[in-house]
Enzyme design. Structure first.
Site, PDB file in Angstrom:
ATOM      1  N   ASP A  10       0.842  -1.209   0.000  1.00  0.00           N
ATOM      2  CA  ASP A  10       0.000   0.000   0.000  1.00  0.00           C
ATOM      3  C   ASP A  10       0.876   1.257   0.000  1.00  0.00           C
ATOM      4  OD1 ASP A  10       0.928  -0.742   2.537  1.00  0.00           O
ATOM      5  OD2 ASP A  10      -0.770   0.136   3.604  1.00  0.00           O
TER       6      ASP A  10
ATOM      7  N   TYR B  40      11.123 -17.134  -7.545  1.00  0.00           N
ATOM      8  CA  TYR B  40      11.774 -16.019  -8.227  1.00  0.00           C
ATOM      9  C   TYR B  40      13.279 -16.252  -8.333  1.00  0.00           C
ATOM     10  CZ  TYR B  40       7.339 -14.021  -6.735  1.00  0.00           C
ATOM     11  OH  TYR B  40       6.009 -13.800  -6.511  1.00  0.00           O
TER      12      TYR B  40
ATOM     13  N   GLU C 150       4.128   7.100   9.004  1.00  0.00           N
ATOM     14  CA  GLU C 150       3.642   7.646   7.727  1.00  0.00           C
ATOM     15  C   GLU C 150       4.451   8.834   7.214  1.00  0.00           C
ATOM     16  OE1 GLU C 150      -0.519   8.002   8.899  1.00  0.00           O
ATOM     17  OE2 GLU C 150      -1.038   6.549   7.357  1.00  0.00           O
TER      18      GLU C 150
END
Ligand code: NI
Length: 398
Positions: free
Chosen positions: A109, A302, A376
């Site tokens: 996100d 991967y 944040e």
């Protein structure tokens, strides 16, 4: 150039509240790999609000577009992954996951919000750079075969072909305000291993009449560690771990079969193939020598991730200009895997870490845990630095 840094930093401040809301919206509405339909629509909606046009879908839930600067130049790509994990969030925050059992526990996100922020900044500063920037909002990083390999098959690295690709990932071990880089090999390849050892079950008091898959599996697991300690080049990191073993019911019954699951990780494609073959041979021949059989299968994951030395060095220098040398750390090898690796074998790549830790605020949980969160304020650096690194690289090639 200082002028440009100031401009980017002030735009990052201006856009901070908006990008924070974007991140919170994404965090509250996580979607699993290959199911990122609402996420992709949300990204498209934001880009439309930013006035960015000719946005395309790729592989159903991927979103891509190009920005053209003020004049011709080379093409570079910026990539964010957009998918979430099957984890139930335990954070008590207003933006807690609204999607039961699904959580943005790996910070995708944050990567998505930061790339949107970088797009907004780079669009605003179009007059300050030349060339083309391709933006890649990539689905399904968390699930094999991985969104990167699918996007590559669908042509994400063509028309226009980027000469460099940059990716960012949150790092809760690094304080917010800092970033980390590693030149050369950085993250491991990872393949899943599945073994089924088949014997013949019966009463545990009469082992001579049966073939005990538990004893044989134990032998196999111990012997396979020889691959790491005796066959692997000691200068080449290799990990072989078994995370699951299942078989049997009770003390006095020899079961018919035992299942084992594990992971093999390393940094060399040839050795990777060779080692998996050795695992197959060793497991089957040990089982056979003891009268059992062993079915071996692999789920290839991967490849290892390699950061181009020169391109990464340029990014380190640019990051030092933007953040100050004291805020740019050197990272160690990491045995985790990441599907950005698929790009790194085709294009000069750089995958770097964005610090998101803040002990004072109690933000210390690791990725892939139910209490993972970020400071944040790191979003400002996340969007601004990415925009700056893009412009610096385009200017370098002029
Ligand atoms: Ni991740």
């Amino acid at each position: 150039m200082n002028d440009l840094i100031q401009k980017i930093k002030s735009l990052s401040e201006d856009y901070y509240e908006e990008i924070k809301e974007v991140r919170r919206h994404l965090h509250a509405n996580p979607e699993l790999s290959f199911e990122e339909h609402n996420t992709a629509s949300f990204i498209e909606q934001k880009l439309e609000e930013f006035g960015i046009q000719e946005v395309h879908r790729i592989a159903e839930t991927g979103v891509t577009f190009c920005l053209e600067g003020n004049g011709k130049g080379k093409t570079i790509a910026l990539r964010a992954d957009i998918d979430a994990l099957p984890i139930t969030e335990e954070n008590d925050v207003s933006y807690c996951s609204q999607n039961d059992g699904v959580m943005h526990a790996c910070g995708h996100d944050v990567h998505t919000a930061n790339l949107l922020g970088a797009a907004k900044i780079l669009n605003e500063l179009k007059d300050h750079w030349t060339g083309t920037i391709k933006f890649i909002f990539q689905p399904a990083e968390e699930k094999s075969p991985g969104g990167a390999s699918i996007l590559i098959k669908e042509g994400i690295l063509e028309n226009p072909k980027p000469e460099n690709i940059l990716g960012q990932h949150v790092m809760p071990l690094i304080d917010a305000g800092k970033v980390g880089f590693k030149k050369g090999k950085y993250m491991a390849s990872a393949d899943e291993i599945y073994l089924t050892v088949k014997g013949k079950g019966g009463h545990a008091a009469m082992p001579e009449n049966f073939v005990d898959p538990i004893a044989i599996t134990s032998q196999i697991i111990v012997s396979l560690q020889q691959i790491v300690s005796r066959f692997a080049n000691p200068k080449m990191p290799t990990v072989l771990s078994f995370g699951k073993i299942a078989g049997g019911t009770i003390t006095n019954i020899i079961p018919d079969e035992v299942k084992v699951e594990g992971t093999f990780r390393t940094f060399n494609e040839e050795w990777r193939k060779e080692a998996l073959e050795k695992i197959r041979k060793m497991a089957t021949s040990i089982a056979e020598s003891m009268g059992a059989s062993c079915e071996v299968s692999f789920a290839p994951g991967y490849p290892f991730l390699i950061n181009d030395e020169d391109y990464t060095e340029r990014n380190i220098e640019a990051a030092k200009k933007y953040l100050g040398a004291e805020n740019v750390e050197e990272l160690d090898l990491w045995m985790a895997a990441e599907d950005f690796a698929s790009y790194s074998h085709r294009v000069d790549a750089c995958f770097y870490r964005l610090g998101t830790r803040n002990e004072e605020k109690g933000i210390t949980s690791g990725v892939h845990t139910p209490t993972f969160d970020i400071d944040e304020t790191s979003l400002k650096i996340g969007m601004g630095l990415m925009a700056f690194l893009a412009i610096e690289e385009l200017e370098f090639s002029q």
